[in-house]
Scaffold this active site. Structure first.
Site, PDB file in Angstrom:
ATOM      1  N   ASN A 151       0.848  -1.217   0.067  1.00  0.00           N
ATOM      2  CA  ASN A 151      -0.036   0.020  -0.010  1.00  0.00           C
ATOM      3  C   ASN A 151       0.734   1.203   0.142  1.00  0.00           C
ATOM      4  O   ASN A 151       0.354   2.193  -0.637  1.00  0.00           O
ATOM      5  CB  ASN A 151      -1.096  -0.012   1.157  1.00  0.00           C
ATOM      6  CG  ASN A 151      -0.484  -0.242   2.431  1.00  0.00           C
ATOM      7  OD1 ASN A 151       0.758  -0.853   2.845  1.00  0.00           O
ATOM      8  ND2 ASN A 151      -0.904   0.616   3.497  1.00  0.00           N
ATOM      9  N   GLU A 249       3.782  -5.421  12.289  1.00  0.00           N
ATOM     10  CA  GLU A 249       2.745  -4.126  12.212  1.00  0.00           C
ATOM     11  C   GLU A 249       1.401  -4.779  11.332  1.00  0.00           C
ATOM     12  O   GLU A 249       1.795  -4.972  10.215  1.00  0.00           O
ATOM     13  CB  GLU A 249       3.521  -2.780  11.678  1.00  0.00           C
ATOM     14  CG  GLU A 249       4.563  -2.277  12.436  1.00  0.00           C
ATOM     15  CD  GLU A 249       4.324  -1.894  13.683  1.00  0.00           C
ATOM     16  OE1 GLU A 249       2.877  -1.410  13.685  1.00  0.00           O
ATOM     17  OE2 GLU A 249       4.995  -1.878  14.511  1.00  0.00           O
ATOM     18  N   GLU A 462       7.455   0.585  16.167  1.00  0.00           N
ATOM     19  CA  GLU A 462       8.350   1.327  15.301  1.00  0.00           C
ATOM     20  C   GLU A 462       8.428   2.726  15.550  1.00  0.00           C
ATOM     21  O   GLU A 462       7.768   3.031  16.764  1.00  0.00           O
ATOM     22  CB  GLU A 462       7.996   0.918  13.830  1.00  0.00           C
ATOM     23  CG  GLU A 462       8.015  -0.467  13.314  1.00  0.00           C
ATOM     24  CD  GLU A 462       7.587  -0.780  11.936  1.00  0.00           C
ATOM     25  OE1 GLU A 462       6.967   0.085  11.316  1.00  0.00           O
ATOM     26  OE2 GLU A 462       8.223  -1.577  11.302  1.00  0.00           O
TER      27      GLU A 462
HETATM   28  P1  NAD Z   1       0.462  -9.276   3.268  1.00  0.00           P
HETATM   29  O1  NAD Z   1       0.587  -9.820   4.744  1.00  0.00           O
HETATM   30  O2  NAD Z   1      -0.199 -10.172   2.107  1.00  0.00           O
HETATM   31  O3  NAD Z   1       2.023  -9.221   2.581  1.00  0.00           O
HETATM   32  C1  NAD Z   1       2.919  -8.378   3.248  1.00  0.00           C
HETATM   33  C2  NAD Z   1       4.242  -8.819   2.780  1.00  0.00           C
HETATM   34  O4  NAD Z   1       4.550 -10.209   3.331  1.00  0.00           O
HETATM   35  C3  NAD Z   1       4.484  -8.850   1.429  1.00  0.00           C
HETATM   36  O5  NAD Z   1       5.869  -8.332   1.010  1.00  0.00           O
HETATM   37  C4  NAD Z   1       4.142 -10.485   1.079  1.00  0.00           C
HETATM   38  O6  NAD Z   1       4.888 -10.961  -0.027  1.00  0.00           O
HETATM   39  C5  NAD Z   1       5.006 -10.890   2.401  1.00  0.00           C
HETATM   40  N1  NAD Z   1       4.499 -12.374   2.681  1.00  0.00           N
HETATM   41  C6  NAD Z   1       3.156 -12.926   2.294  1.00  0.00           C
HETATM   42  N2  NAD Z   1       3.154 -14.096   2.830  1.00  0.00           N
HETATM   43  C7  NAD Z   1       4.430 -14.444   3.516  1.00  0.00           C
HETATM   44  C8  NAD Z   1       4.803 -15.581   4.266  1.00  0.00           C
HETATM   45  N3  NAD Z   1       4.407 -16.581   4.462  1.00  0.00           N
HETATM   46  N4  NAD Z   1       6.102 -15.513   4.679  1.00  0.00           N
HETATM   47  C9  NAD Z   1       6.928 -14.160   4.695  1.00  0.00           C
HETATM   48  N5  NAD Z   1       6.469 -13.122   3.913  1.00  0.00           N
HETATM   49  C10 NAD Z   1       5.189 -13.301   3.412  1.00  0.00           C
HETATM   50  O7  NAD Z   1      -0.066  -8.023   3.235  1.00  0.00           O
HETATM   51  P2  NAD Z   1      -0.539  -6.910   2.017  1.00  0.00           P
HETATM   52  O8  NAD Z   1      -1.897  -7.413   1.253  1.00  0.00           O
HETATM   53  O9  NAD Z   1       0.703  -6.856   1.222  1.00  0.00           O
HETATM   54  O10 NAD Z   1      -0.741  -5.643   2.906  1.00  0.00           O
HETATM   55  C11 NAD Z   1      -2.008  -5.207   3.334  1.00  0.00           C
HETATM   56  C12 NAD Z   1      -2.092  -5.408   5.127  1.00  0.00           C
HETATM   57  O11 NAD Z   1      -0.748  -4.942   5.427  1.00  0.00           O
HETATM   58  C13 NAD Z   1      -3.077  -4.990   5.489  1.00  0.00           C
HETATM   59  O12 NAD Z   1      -3.909  -5.784   6.508  1.00  0.00           O
HETATM   60  C14 NAD Z   1      -2.937  -3.535   6.207  1.00  0.00           C
HETATM   61  O13 NAD Z   1      -3.757  -3.185   7.390  1.00  0.00           O
HETATM   62  C15 NAD Z   1      -1.239  -3.996   6.629  1.00  0.00           C
HETATM   63  N6  NAD Z   1      -0.663  -2.910   6.803  1.00  0.00           N
HETATM   64  C16 NAD Z   1      -0.349  -2.349   8.136  1.00  0.00           C
HETATM   65  C17 NAD Z   1       0.301  -1.519   8.385  1.00  0.00           C
HETATM   66  C18 NAD Z   1       0.869  -1.068   9.989  1.00  0.00           C
HETATM   67  O14 NAD Z   1       1.751  -0.396  10.206  1.00  0.00           O
HETATM   68  N7  NAD Z   1       0.353  -1.706  10.910  1.00  0.00           N
HETATM   69  C19 NAD Z   1       0.843  -0.631   7.514  1.00  0.00           C
HETATM   70  C20 NAD Z   1       0.554  -0.811   6.120  1.00  0.00           C
HETATM   71  C21 NAD Z   1      -0.204  -1.971   6.005  1.00  0.00           C
END
Ligand code: NAD
Length: 483
Positions: A151, A249, A462
Site C-alpha cells: 500500500n 505491524e 516502530e
Molecule cells: P500481506 O501480509 O499479504 O503481505 C505483506 C508482505 O508479506 C508482502 O511482501 C508479502 O509478499 C509478504 N508475505 C506474504 N506471505 C508471507 C509469508 N508466508 N512469509 C513471509 N512473507 C510473506 O499484506 P498486504 O496485502 O501486502 O498488505 C495489506 C495489509 O498490510 C493490511 O492488512 C494492512 O492493514 C497492513 N498494513 C499494516 C500497516 C501497519 O503499520 N500496521 C501498514 C500498512 C499495511
C-alpha cells in the site's frame, strides 16, 4: 516491458531459477513489468553477501553510516518525480499523493534515522553502595529481514531499512511482489550513495516462497514485518521456535469518533480524507465512523455531498484524488465486502459500485468511494478489515455505548477522536484500544513517537527509539571498581 532484478552484493541479478511474476498497472489493468519469483536459493545468496558485509558495516563509525544514509536521502529527493511516477503507476495511487506523501516520507525516513544514530545513547546505572557501575552496549543484531506490503511501498520499506542500517545491521529486504518498482529503483541509488555491497540486499518474489524462505533462514536474527494479520501470525509461528526477534505491524479497523462539539468543518473534511486517502488502503484509515446522534443526519448529508465531489480516475493526472485499487484480486475482495454489507442489512448512501470511467481505464481496478449505514456494530462488515474505499457510519448516544462499539473489534491500531471537551478527549484516549490515538487530527506524524498497534494489530513498536532498540541487542556490562 520492464524486467525487475534482485539486488544482491551490490549487483543486479536475475532469480536463480529464472522465473518471473507479472506486474500489472492498476490504472489500466495492463501487464507492464515482471518481477523475480525468487526462492530459497536467492535468499541463500543474499545471506552470504550480507554475512560478508556485516563486519565492514557494523565496524564503521556512526558518522560514516550517517553520511551514507544521508546520501540515500538526498538521492531519493533528487529523483522524487521519477520515483513518484513509478509509485503511482505501480500502485494506482494518485500522483499527487505519491509526490506529496510517499516519496517525501522515504526521504525523511533515511534523514531521520541517519541523525538518530548520531544521538542514540545507551544507559548507565550506578550502584554507589557496592561501588559498581553498569553500562549497556547496544550492538547490531546481524542480518535482519525487512518485509513490507503494497500500500505504501517505498514509504514503509524505508521506514524499516533505515533504522536497521543506521544501527549497524545488514539487511535483506523483501518488498511486496505486487508493487516492487520503487524498491528496484532504490537499489539503483545504493552504489552512488556509497553503500558497500551486501549491506542492503533486495530479494523480490512471492510471500510464501521468497518471504517465507527469508523468515525460515537460520542466519536471519530478526524480522521486521508490515502486512496482514494472518501473514503476521504465520511469520510468528516460524520465528518463535528459532527465538528470532520479531516486530509485526498488522491490520486495522480504526474508529473515527465524532462528537457534536467538534470543529465541524475540520472533522468533516478530515473524515473524508481518513476514509478515502490512497483509496482507503492505509492501515490507519478511519473506516468505522461513529457520529453523535444529535447531529448524525447533518453530518451524513454533508459527508455524502463532499464524497460526491471527489475526482476519481487516472492516477497520473495531477487533479485526481481517488485512483485505482492496487490489484484486481483486492478490488474483487472490496466489492465482495460491499455485497456482504448489503446482505447484512446495510444501506449504501454513496458509491457501492465500479465507477464509469473513460475507455482506456475500463480494465483498471476502480471502486467508487463508498459509505454504508444501518449496520450493527458487531456485523462482519464492521469487524473485518476491508482495506478499501468503504466506510460505515453509525450513530451513538453515550460514551459507554461508543466505547463498546469502538473496542468491539479484534484490532487496535489507531483511533481518532473529535471533540472540544479536553477532559473527554483524555478520558477516551485512555480507554480506546489502540496504539495510536489522534485527537482533532488524523495522520499527524512525529517520527520520534512509538508507532504500532495492540490486539491483532501487532506486536512491538516502530519509530524513534523504539526502532533503534528493536534493531540492537542490549548487553549489560557490570564493573565493580571498589574493593
Ligand atoms: P500481506 O501480509 O499479504 O503481505 C505483506 C508482505 O508479506 C508482502 O511482501 C508479502 O509478499 C509478504 N508475505 C506474504 N506471505 C508471507 C509469508 N508466508 N512469509 C513471509 N512473507 C510473506 O499484506 P498486504 O496485502 O501486502 O498488505 C495489506 C495489509 O498490510 C493490511 O492488512 C494492512 O492493514 C497492513 N498494513 C499494516 C500497516 C501497519 O503499520 N500496521 C501498514 C500498512 C499495511
Amino acid at each position: 516491458m520492464i524486467r525487475i532484478e534482485n539486488f544482491i552484493n551490490g549487483l543486479h541479478l536475475p532469480p536463480r531459477v529464472n522465473s518471473y511474476l507479472p506486474c500489472y498497472e492498476p490504472a489500466t489493468g495492463a501487464l507492464y513489468a515482471e518481477v523475480p519469483d525468487s526462492g530459497p536459493e536467492d535468499v541463500d545468496l543474499a545471506v552470504l553477501a550480507a554475512e560478508q558485509a556485516l563486519l565492514i558495516w557494523s565496524g564503521m563509525s556512526q558518522a560514516q553510516r550517517h553520511d551514507i544514509l544521508m546520501n540515500l536521502s538526498y538521492l531519493i529527493k533528487e529523483n522524487l518525480n521519477k520515483l513518484a511516477q513509478a509509485e503511482s503507476r505501480d500502485t494506482g495511487k494518485p500522483i499527487k499523493l505519491a509526490k506529496q506523501v510517499d516519496i517525501p516520507r522515504a526521504v525523511d525516513n533515511f534523514k531521520f534515522f541517519a541523525s538518530s544514530i548520531m544521538h542514540f545513547a545507551s544507559e548507565s546505572h550506578h550502584m554507589p553502595g557496592v561501588q559498581a557501575i553498569n553500562y549497556t552496549l547496544r550492538q547490531p543484531l546481524g542480518i535482519v529481514a525487512c518485509i513490507s506490503p503494497w500500500n505504501l511501498p517505498l514509504y514503509l520499506l524505508s521506514w524499516k531499512i533505515a533504522p536497521a542500517l543506521a544501527a549497524g545491521n545488514v539487511v535483506i529486504a523483501k518488498p511486496s511482489e505486487v508493487t516492487p518498482m520503487t524498491a528496484y529503483l532504490l537499489s539503483k541509488l545504493c552504489k552512488e550513495a556509497g553503500l558497500p555491497p551486501g549491506v542492503l540486499n533486495i530479494i523480490h518474489g512471492a510471500g510464501p516462497r521468497a518471504g517465507q524462505a527469508l523468515v525460515e533462514h537460520p542466519k536471519i536474527k530478526a524480522i521486521s514485518f508490515t502486512g496482514g494479520t494472518a501473514t503476521g501470525r504465520r511469520i510468528a509461528k516460524i520465528a518463535a521456535p528459532q527465538l528470532k526477534k520479531i516486530s509485526l505491524e498488522l491490520g486495522g479497523k480504526n474508529p473515527n469518533i465524532i462528537f457534536a462539539d467538534c470543529d465541524y468543518d475540520k472533522a468533516l473534511s478530515t473524515a473524508v480524507k481518513a476514509a478515502y486517502s490512497n483509496q482507503g488502503q492505509i492501515c490507519l484509515c478511519g473506516s468505522r465512523i461513529f457520529i453523535e446522534r444529535s447531529f448524525y443526519d447533518r453530518f451524513k448529508a454533508d459527508f455524502v455531498e463532499k464524497v460526491s465531489r471527489l475526482r476519481i480516475g487516472d492516477p497520473s493526472k495531477a487533479s485526481t484524488q481517488v485512483g485505482a485499487l492496487t490489484s484486481a484480486s483486492h478490488r474483487d475482495k472490496v466489492l465482495a465486502y460491499i455485497e456482504l454489507a448489503i446482505q447484512e442489512g446495510g444501506h449504501v448512501i454513496c458509491g457501492g459500485e465500479v465507477p464509469s470511467l473513460p475507455s482506456q481505464m475500463s480494465n483498471g481496478y476502480y471502486v467508487a468511494p463508498t459509505a454504508i449505514e444501518n449496520l450493527s456494530f458487531d456485523c462482519r462488515t464492521n469487524q473485518e478489515e476491508i482495506f478499501g474505499p468503504v466506510v460505515t457510519l453509525t450513530p451513538f448516544d453515550t460514551e459507554e455505548e461508543l466505547l463498546l462499539y469502538a473496542n468491539s473489534v479484534s484490532y487496535g491500531l489507531s483511533a481518532t477522536i473529535w471533540t472540544a471537551d479536553v477532559s473527554r478527549a483524555h478520558r477516551l484516549a485512555e480507554k480506546v484500544d489502540a496504539g495510536i490515538i489522534w485527537v482533532n487530527c488524523w495522520l499527524l506524524r512525529d517520527l520520534r513517537t512509538p508507532f504500532g498497534g495492540m490486539k491483532d494489530s501487532g506486536v512491538g513498536r516502530e519509530g524513534g527509539l523504539e526502532a533503534m532498540r528493536f534493531f540492537t541487542e542490549p548487553k549489560n556490562v557490570c564493573i565493580q571498581y571498589g574493593a
